[in-house]
Scaffold this active site. Structure first.
Site, PDB file in Angstrom:
ATOM      1  N   LYS A  43       0.799  -1.168  -0.063  1.00 22.25           N
ATOM      2  CA  LYS A  43      -0.061  -0.010   0.064  1.00 22.25           C
ATOM      3  C   LYS A  43       0.979   1.322   0.147  1.00 22.25           C
ATOM      4  CE  LYS A  43      -1.863   0.942   4.057  1.00 22.25           C
ATOM      5  NZ  LYS A  43      -1.184   2.276   4.650  1.00 22.25           N
ATOM      6  N   ARG A  45      -7.476   4.400  10.900  1.00 16.64           N
ATOM      7  CA  ARG A  45      -7.584   3.139  11.170  1.00 16.64           C
ATOM      8  C   ARG A  45      -8.680   2.293  12.084  1.00 16.64           C
ATOM      9  NH1 ARG A  45      -2.524   0.795  10.608  1.00 16.64           N
ATOM     10  NH2 ARG A  45      -1.417   2.805  10.846  1.00 16.64           N
ATOM     11  N   ARG A  60      10.876 -11.799   3.371  1.00 20.58           N
ATOM     12  CA  ARG A  60      11.683 -10.480   3.672  1.00 20.58           C
ATOM     13  C   ARG A  60      13.075 -10.730   4.067  1.00 20.58           C
ATOM     14  NH1 ARG A  60       7.967  -5.330   4.968  1.00 20.58           N
ATOM     15  NH2 ARG A  60       8.063  -6.324   7.326  1.00 20.58           N
ATOM     16  N   ARG A  87      14.662 -10.293   9.497  1.00 22.86           N
ATOM     17  CA  ARG A  87      14.449  -9.385  10.635  1.00 22.86           C
ATOM     18  C   ARG A  87      13.695 -10.032  11.875  1.00 22.86           C
ATOM     19  NH1 ARG A  87      15.782  -3.940   9.055  1.00 22.86           N
ATOM     20  NH2 ARG A  87      15.397  -3.650   7.023  1.00 22.86           N
ATOM     21  N   ARG A 127       0.349  -9.539  13.996  1.00 17.74           N
ATOM     22  CA  ARG A 127       0.094  -8.221  13.415  1.00 17.74           C
ATOM     23  C   ARG A 127      -1.093  -8.076  12.518  1.00 17.74           C
ATOM     24  NH1 ARG A 127       5.393  -6.982  10.470  1.00 17.74           N
ATOM     25  NH2 ARG A 127       4.185  -5.252   9.292  1.00 17.74           N
TER      26      ARG A 127
END
Ligand SMILES: [Zn+2]
Length: 220
Positions: A15, A90, A127, A160, A171
């Site tokens: 996004k 949000r 990632r 990470r 999340r």
């Protein structure tokens, strides 16, 4: 005619990148919540000072302060021809407050960049960052292996800590809990569109352009 826009989408949907590119192509300001807060704090406005005090205490900035920062930002001259809000609203109370701020302005176009959880998890757990030069490796396309060596310097790529699957699932769970009601709030409007974010970025951009065109036509 002003182009007033909100872009929604879960972490890993791409996004932020789409929002920046789209806003630049239309010549409208891209407004992320973090940037707006930093600007308000730096400018020393009343809400900026309130936000600063809260953040210095290590607390989360309340809806009221965030809404105040957004109201202030949207009243600036460069937002008169439109804006793209990224990361706000949000929650439903924030969306209601935004509707109040928008009274008397061109209708709000809301676009959701939708990607299924399993694809988000695949992207986010794929990632990798170079331990040597800090470059982020490109996330592999579906079916492609996760890279292990930096394309720039040959260093070893690592993951990470907050990109581990259990952290990501949490999340996404939090995002879904907060955002489902927001999608319900907006989805009945003629100016709401959902774009399939599980495509190559160029295809997402193309669909985003089309969605905004259709939403604007429906809103006027
Ligand atoms: Zn490297």
């Amino acid at each position: 005619m002003a182009l007033n826009m909100v872009m929604l989408g879960p972490p890993g949907a791409g996004k932020g990148t789409q929002a920046k590119t789209f806003a630049a192509s239309r010549g409208i300001p891209h407004m992320s919540t973090g940037d707006m807060l930093r600007e308000a704090v730096a400018a020393g406005t009343e809400v900026g000072l309130q936000a600063k005090a809260v953040m210095e205490r290590g607390q989360l900035v309340s809806d009221e302060i965030i809404v105040g920062v957004v109201r202030e930002r949207l009243s600036k001259a460069d937002a008169a021809q439109g804006f793209l809000l990224d990361g706000f609203p949000r929650t439903v109370p924030q969306a209601r407050a935004l509707d109040e701020i928008m009274a008397g302005r061109e209708p709000l176009i809301v676009v959701d960049i939708a990607v299924a959880d399993e694809e988000l998890i695949r992207r986010l757990t794929s990632r990798r960052v170079c331990g040597q030069c800090g470059t982020n490796a490109d996330v592999p396309a579906p079916g492609q292996p996760v890279p292990t060596v930096c394309g720039r310097c040959g260093g070893a790529l690592t993951q990470r800590a907050d990109d581990r699957e259990e952290v990501i699932r949490e999340r996404l769970r939090v995002y879904a809990r907060d955002t489902r009601p927001l999608l319900d709030y907006y989805s009945g409007r003629p100016t709401f569109r959902s774009v399939n974010g599980a495509q190559a970025p160029s295809a997402v951009s193309r669909d985003l352009e089309a969605a905004v065109g259709a939403a604007r036509a429906a809103g006027n």
